[in-house]
Write a protein that holds these residues in place. Sequence first.
Motif, PDB file in Angstrom:
ATOM      1  N   MET A 103      -3.358   4.997  -2.643  1.00 43.38           N
ATOM      2  CA  MET A 103      -4.386   6.206  -2.091  1.00 43.38           C
ATOM      3  C   MET A 103      -3.781   7.642  -2.118  1.00 43.38           C
ATOM      4  O   MET A 103      -2.806   7.801  -1.443  1.00 43.38           O
ATOM      5  CB  MET A 103      -4.819   5.490  -0.704  1.00 43.38           C
ATOM      6  CG  MET A 103      -5.776   6.265   0.047  1.00 43.38           C
ATOM      7  SD  MET A 103      -6.188   5.940   1.578  1.00 43.38           S
ATOM      8  CE  MET A 103      -5.262   6.721   2.638  1.00 43.38           C
ATOM      9  N   VAL A 104      -4.689   8.393  -2.503  1.00 39.85           N
ATOM     10  CA  VAL A 104      -4.420   9.911  -2.284  1.00 39.85           C
ATOM     11  C   VAL A 104      -5.038  10.411  -1.090  1.00 39.85           C
ATOM     12  O   VAL A 104      -6.120   9.992  -0.652  1.00 39.85           O
ATOM     13  CB  VAL A 104      -4.885  10.538  -3.590  1.00 39.85           C
ATOM     14  CG1 VAL A 104      -4.908  12.002  -3.293  1.00 39.85           C
ATOM     15  CG2 VAL A 104      -4.571  10.293  -4.884  1.00 39.85           C
ATOM     16  N   HIS A 150       3.771   2.447   2.578  1.00 40.95           N
ATOM     17  CA  HIS A 150       4.627   3.199   1.978  1.00 40.95           C
ATOM     18  C   HIS A 150       4.006   4.879   1.627  1.00 40.95           C
ATOM     19  O   HIS A 150       2.974   4.883   1.558  1.00 40.95           O
ATOM     20  CB  HIS A 150       5.194   2.885   0.749  1.00 40.95           C
ATOM     21  CG  HIS A 150       5.841   1.492   0.866  1.00 40.95           C
ATOM     22  ND1 HIS A 150       6.881   1.357   1.263  1.00 40.95           N
ATOM     23  CD2 HIS A 150       5.364   0.351   0.723  1.00 40.95           C
ATOM     24  CE1 HIS A 150       7.187  -0.098   1.341  1.00 40.95           C
ATOM     25  NE2 HIS A 150       6.162  -0.546   0.911  1.00 40.95           N
ATOM     26  N   ARG A 151       4.983   5.855   1.659  1.00 37.16           N
ATOM     27  CA  ARG A 151       4.308   7.095   1.407  1.00 37.16           C
ATOM     28  C   ARG A 151       5.336   7.986   0.372  1.00 37.16           C
ATOM     29  O   ARG A 151       6.410   7.566   0.295  1.00 37.16           O
ATOM     30  CB  ARG A 151       4.458   7.894   2.838  1.00 37.16           C
ATOM     31  CG  ARG A 151       3.283   7.750   3.699  1.00 37.16           C
ATOM     32  CD  ARG A 151       3.984   7.976   5.025  1.00 37.16           C
ATOM     33  NE  ARG A 151       4.760   7.099   5.618  1.00 37.16           N
ATOM     34  CZ  ARG A 151       4.296   5.647   5.779  1.00 37.16           C
ATOM     35  NH1 ARG A 151       3.029   5.285   5.812  1.00 37.16           N
ATOM     36  NH2 ARG A 151       5.319   4.790   6.009  1.00 37.16           N
ATOM     37  N   CYS A 152       4.574   8.883  -0.356  1.00 36.17           N
ATOM     38  CA  CYS A 152       5.298   9.705  -1.298  1.00 36.17           C
ATOM     39  C   CYS A 152       4.729  10.697  -1.409  1.00 36.17           C
ATOM     40  O   CYS A 152       3.394  11.057  -1.128  1.00 36.17           O
ATOM     41  CB  CYS A 152       5.462   8.910  -2.704  1.00 36.17           C
ATOM     42  SG  CYS A 152       4.232   8.525  -3.640  1.00 36.17           S
ATOM     43  N   VAL A 153       5.308  11.968  -1.973  1.00 34.19           N
ATOM     44  CA  VAL A 153       4.918  13.156  -2.180  1.00 34.19           C
ATOM     45  C   VAL A 153       5.102  13.549  -3.353  1.00 34.19           C
ATOM     46  O   VAL A 153       5.937  13.556  -4.265  1.00 34.19           O
ATOM     47  CB  VAL A 153       5.325  14.048  -1.321  1.00 34.19           C
ATOM     48  CG1 VAL A 153       4.956  15.546  -1.529  1.00 34.19           C
ATOM     49  CG2 VAL A 153       5.389  13.870   0.193  1.00 34.19           C
ATOM     50  N   LEU A 154       3.934  14.145  -4.157  1.00 35.32           N
ATOM     51  CA  LEU A 154       3.762  14.708  -5.566  1.00 35.32           C
ATOM     52  C   LEU A 154       4.229  16.267  -5.185  1.00 35.32           C
ATOM     53  O   LEU A 154       3.198  16.946  -4.626  1.00 35.32           O
ATOM     54  CB  LEU A 154       2.796  14.437  -6.375  1.00 35.32           C
ATOM     55  CG  LEU A 154       2.571  14.734  -7.707  1.00 35.32           C
ATOM     56  CD1 LEU A 154       3.681  14.045  -8.439  1.00 35.32           C
ATOM     57  CD2 LEU A 154       1.270  14.261  -8.305  1.00 35.32           C
ATOM     58  N   HIS A 155       5.348  16.620  -6.164  1.00 31.41           N
ATOM     59  CA  HIS A 155       5.726  18.062  -5.850  1.00 31.41           C
ATOM     60  C   HIS A 155       6.298  18.583  -7.206  1.00 31.41           C
ATOM     61  O   HIS A 155       7.399  17.631  -7.608  1.00 31.41           O
ATOM     62  CB  HIS A 155       6.638  18.109  -4.506  1.00 31.41           C
ATOM     63  CG  HIS A 155       6.948  19.690  -4.519  1.00 31.41           C
ATOM     64  ND1 HIS A 155       6.325  20.561  -4.015  1.00 31.41           N
ATOM     65  CD2 HIS A 155       8.343  20.166  -4.487  1.00 31.41           C
ATOM     66  CE1 HIS A 155       6.822  21.655  -3.813  1.00 31.41           C
ATOM     67  NE2 HIS A 155       8.060  21.464  -4.018  1.00 31.41           N
ATOM     68  N   GLN A 156       5.828  19.544  -7.747  1.00 37.42           N
ATOM     69  CA  GLN A 156       6.462  20.234  -8.805  1.00 37.42           C
ATOM     70  C   GLN A 156       6.493  19.206  -9.901  1.00 37.42           C
ATOM     71  O   GLN A 156       7.458  19.208 -10.828  1.00 37.42           O
ATOM     72  CB  GLN A 156       7.740  20.772  -8.710  1.00 37.42           C
ATOM     73  CG  GLN A 156       7.497  22.069  -7.624  1.00 37.42           C
ATOM     74  CD  GLN A 156       8.562  22.830  -7.527  1.00 37.42           C
ATOM     75  OE1 GLN A 156       9.667  22.205  -7.774  1.00 37.42           O
ATOM     76  NE2 GLN A 156       8.628  24.191  -6.906  1.00 37.42           N
ATOM     77  N   SER A 166       0.858  -1.031   0.076  1.00 34.92           N
ATOM     78  CA  SER A 166       0.067   0.050   0.051  1.00 34.92           C
ATOM     79  C   SER A 166       0.922   1.253   0.182  1.00 34.92           C
ATOM     80  O   SER A 166       1.681   1.169   0.769  1.00 34.92           O
ATOM     81  CB  SER A 166      -0.855  -0.096   1.153  1.00 34.92           C
ATOM     82  OG  SER A 166      -0.129  -0.062   2.366  1.00 34.92           O
ATOM     83  N   LEU A 167       0.709   2.218  -0.858  1.00 30.83           N
ATOM     84  CA  LEU A 167       1.311   3.460  -1.097  1.00 30.83           C
ATOM     85  C   LEU A 167       0.342   4.410  -0.780  1.00 30.83           C
ATOM     86  O   LEU A 167      -0.742   4.539  -1.419  1.00 30.83           O
ATOM     87  CB  LEU A 167       1.919   3.312  -2.314  1.00 30.83           C
ATOM     88  CG  LEU A 167       2.680   4.835  -2.687  1.00 30.83           C
ATOM     89  CD1 LEU A 167       3.782   5.161  -2.010  1.00 30.83           C
ATOM     90  CD2 LEU A 167       3.209   4.496  -4.352  1.00 30.83           C
ATOM     91  N   ALA A 168       0.515   5.508   0.041  1.00 30.94           N
ATOM     92  CA  ALA A 168      -0.019   6.716   0.192  1.00 30.94           C
ATOM     93  C   ALA A 168       0.497   7.736  -0.650  1.00 30.94           C
ATOM     94  O   ALA A 168       1.778   8.012  -0.621  1.00 30.94           O
ATOM     95  CB  ALA A 168      -0.241   7.481   1.614  1.00 30.94           C
ATOM     96  N   LEU A 169       0.018   8.568  -1.639  1.00 31.04           N
ATOM     97  CA  LEU A 169       0.385   9.699  -2.351  1.00 31.04           C
ATOM     98  C   LEU A 169      -0.333  10.997  -1.859  1.00 31.04           C
ATOM     99  O   LEU A 169      -1.312  11.342  -1.897  1.00 31.04           O
ATOM    100  CB  LEU A 169      -0.302   9.317  -3.868  1.00 31.04           C
ATOM    101  CG  LEU A 169       0.018  10.355  -4.987  1.00 31.04           C
ATOM    102  CD1 LEU A 169       1.586  10.630  -4.964  1.00 31.04           C
ATOM    103  CD2 LEU A 169      -0.627  10.097  -6.280  1.00 31.04           C
TER     104      LEU A 169
END
Length: 219
Positions: free
Chosen positions: A194-195, A207-213, A33-36
């Motif tokens: 999952m957003v 897991h976690r990731c960040v959408l940036h630029q 599982s990944l959080a966006l």
Amino acid sequence: MLVIEHLHKSFPTAQGPLQVLRGVDLTLARGSSLALMGESGSGKSTLLHLVAGLDRADSGRILIDGEPLHGHGESALARWRREGIGLVFQQYNLISSLDVAANLAFQARLAKRHDPQWLAYLAEHLGLAALMDRYPEQLSGGQQQRVAIGRALASRPELLLADEPTGSLDEASSDEVLALLLQLVGEAGSSVLMVTHSPRLAACLQHRCVLHQGQVQGA
Ligand SMILES: Nc1ncnc2c1ncn2[C@@H]1O[C@H](COP(=O)(O)OP(=O)(O)O)[C@@H](O)[C@H]1O
Ligand SMILES: [Mg+2]
């Protein structure tokens, strides 16, 4: 199971193309599982739509189990939408003319994976067993979202895509609905992307990731 390679996506605007995704790379292993995360307008929903096969990137690739999403024509893409994914949105998107039972079974029937036992199990664990003949307008927000989750998992999709699934719920219901979602996703054998805006909810995923630029950091 999901690999995203250098994805670019822009939208035409009066001021010229708006570059939303500028080389997104991301990997999601089977069953994980990944959080966006990312600011409003950073392109999270755009990315989810591309993975769902609802829209097409300008360049880059989306690989599902090593196969490019757009490599096998329209019928393979339609099958991915119908059978490969489950979608949960912030606004529950239930079918108002169908009762809870029919809403729950809807996608599994389309995918020809209707399994009455699994559906009954989902309904019971989502607290919907006594509500099966109600219509969406007769349910609370939390109940509607639990139907949407059950509907998305009824076909045991390879990948559950959830766009701020608890964004319309209060904190207590949010936590409860997410805990249920993660438990049932595990039992369905699905992976999750999952957003969410909420670091508290993101912390519940593996897991976690960040959408940036236009790029993804941390995945
Ligand atoms: N179909 C579209 N046409 C034009 N611009 C769009 C379209 N979809 C999204 N956008 C723009 O792309 C940017 C990212 O949107 P979105 O992916 O919805 O962000 P998020 O979900 O992270 O809030 C925003 O500036 C939005 O206005
Ligand atoms: Mg969004």
